[in-house]
Write an enzyme that holds these catalytic residues in place. Structure first.
Site, PDB file in Angstrom:
ATOM      1  CE  LYS A   1      15.465 -15.667  -3.566  1.00 16.22           C
ATOM      2  NZ  LYS A   1      15.084 -15.608  -5.004  1.00 16.22           N
ATOM      3  CG  ASN A   2      12.815 -17.693   1.202  1.00 15.60           C
ATOM      4  OD1 ASN A   2      12.764 -16.791   0.373  1.00 15.60           O
ATOM      5  ND2 ASN A   2      12.174 -18.831   1.048  1.00 15.60           N
TER       6      ASN A   2
ATOM      7  CG  HIS B   1      15.971 -23.976  -7.811  1.00 11.97           C
ATOM      8  ND1 HIS B   1      15.679 -22.814  -8.495  1.00 11.97           N
ATOM      9  CD2 HIS B   1      14.820 -24.331  -7.180  1.00 11.97           C
ATOM     10  CE1 HIS B   1      14.416 -22.480  -8.287  1.00 11.97           C
ATOM     11  NE2 HIS B   1      13.878 -23.393  -7.494  1.00 11.97           N
TER      12      HIS B   1
ATOM     13  CD  GLU C   1      14.314 -19.378  -4.840  1.00 15.32           C
ATOM     14  OE1 GLU C   1      13.716 -18.686  -3.982  1.00 15.32           O
ATOM     15  OE2 GLU C   1      14.621 -18.938  -5.962  1.00 15.32           O
TER      16      GLU C   1
END
Length: 388
Positions: free
Chosen positions: A257-258, A250, A254
């Site tokens: 992805k950013n 997770h 994240e």
């Protein structure tokens, strides 16, 4: 009174929160208030592991179930108490009331069963824990919708300046991570898997998890933009650590992805997004220290202005497109909702890291790029960071 588009949702408000409190069973209200005053017990990962390694697993599971029977109502009661007393009328919004109902139902379910004393009773209690775990699946997006409705009524700036919301959401979600960890661990101990003690991987390879997270984030990026920067993984890629793979995935997903989004939106030719874009690579470096694992994700995505660095950890802060109006509809609870655009990815990831004694730092050079550092503690005797 404020006039705003929020009135579209007026039919979804259930009335003042105080009316709901009055409708609560008197006995239940007294139980909640009494348990709110009890101290929470921080559990160490070593204690969780010890249950799964016990020679007499049945007895260990019964004792762990007895601990959960005492501890879970204490934690749930604190969150119920806060949900009833939120400022700006937030407790009256339908999404928040839906979350409160889930917590009250789970609290009541546990209080209405006896402390397990036998293998059969422990089995029935574990089935109840599975029900509670499933019931609370949509808590994060549902609470996010409540905050979005508040922002529509009060405005982004007013909500951003409210320190209570940030502190409340930190406490609320940190508590949720802890509760779900305890529930998931106990349930998983009933289903042994090679290399795992409950949901804890005994030898998790951050390098392997990084490869999977890159693949996952790349698919998301390509679906959105039609192109994706390459990620170069280097360092101690074969080292291993005891950790929860789902938590690690997770956090990595994240952060990646950013980084990918920043690179694409900074470098891709405007109006001509596609697979032929010449995008700078993202570097993911793993270093196995004596006490911590360090993972750095470095991008050339333009960086973050210094004046915005303080607010990147705020819930609801995002530069992505907000969820569509259809995604805000409340109809008997939410089974799934898009997280992109809610602005929860970074602050929630930091809470996951901190739960096991780690952290996330972000250092940025405006006009160039950003380095995100994920620290993973070699977890053992560190107690849960329990919110008050």
């Amino acid at each position: 009174p404020l006039q705003s588009p929020w009135r579209r949702y007026a039919g979804q408000r259930e009335g003042p929160a105080t009316m709901r409190v009055r409708r609560l069973c008197t006995v239940m209200s007294q139980q909640i208030q009494k348990l709110c005053e009890k101290p929470q017990r921080g559990i160490t990962l070593a204690e969780m592991v010890a249950v799964g390694q016990a020679k007499d697993l049945d007895t260990a599971l019964i004792e762990n179930a007895q601990m959960l029977h005492k501890e879970l109502p204490v934690r749930l009661s604190r969150r119920i108490n806060e949900l009833q007393k939120m400022p700006y009328g937030l407790s009256d919004y339908a999404p928040v009331q839906k979350v409160q109902q889930w917590y009250e139902k789970s609290f009541n379910d546990i209080m209405n069963v006896r402390e397990p004393q036998t293998v059969e009773q422990e089995g029935a209690f574990t089935e109840l824990l599975e029900t509670i775990l499933d019931r609370h699946t949509a808590v994060v997006p549902t609470m996010a919708q409540g905050i979005l409705l508040l922002k529509e009524e009060m405005g982004d700036e007013a909500v951003a300046k409210c320190p209570f919301l940030q502190d409340f959401l930190d406490r609320f979600y940190l508590s949720r991570i802890g509760v779900r960890m305890l529930l998931s661990q106990h349930i998983a101990l009933h289903h042994p898997a090679p290399g795992f003690i409950g949901i804890l991987g005994e030898e998790v390879c951050p390098g392997d998890e990084a490869v999977e997270a890159v693949a996952h984030a790349s698919r998301v990026c390509e679906l959105k933009y039609g192109c994706c920067p390459e990620v170069k993984i280097s360092g101690d890629v074969k080292e291993r650590i005891a950790y929860v793979p789902g938590h690690l995935h997770h956090m990595l997903h994240e952060l990646l992805k950013n980084a990918m989004r920043a690179v694409v939106e900074t470098h891709a030719t405007h109006g001509a997004l596609g697979s032929d874009q010449n995008l700078p690579d993202i570097e993911l470096t793993i270093a196995a220290g004596e006490s911590d694992f360090h993972i750095r994700i470095a991008d050339e995505g333009g960086g973050i202005p210094r004046e915005k660095m303080k607010i990147i950890w705020n819930y609801m802060y995002t530069t992505a497109e907000r969820p569509k109006e259809a995604d805000l509809e409340i109809s008997g609870g939410i089974q799934s909702a898009p997280m992109a655009g809610f602005g929860y990815g970074l602050p929630l990831s930091r809470l996951y890291a901190r739960y096991f004694g780690g952290d996330i730092d972000v250092i940025s050079m405006d006009g160039y790029g950003t380095n995100a550092y994920l620290y993973l503690s070699r977890i053992g005797n560190t107690k849960e960071p329990l919110p008050y």
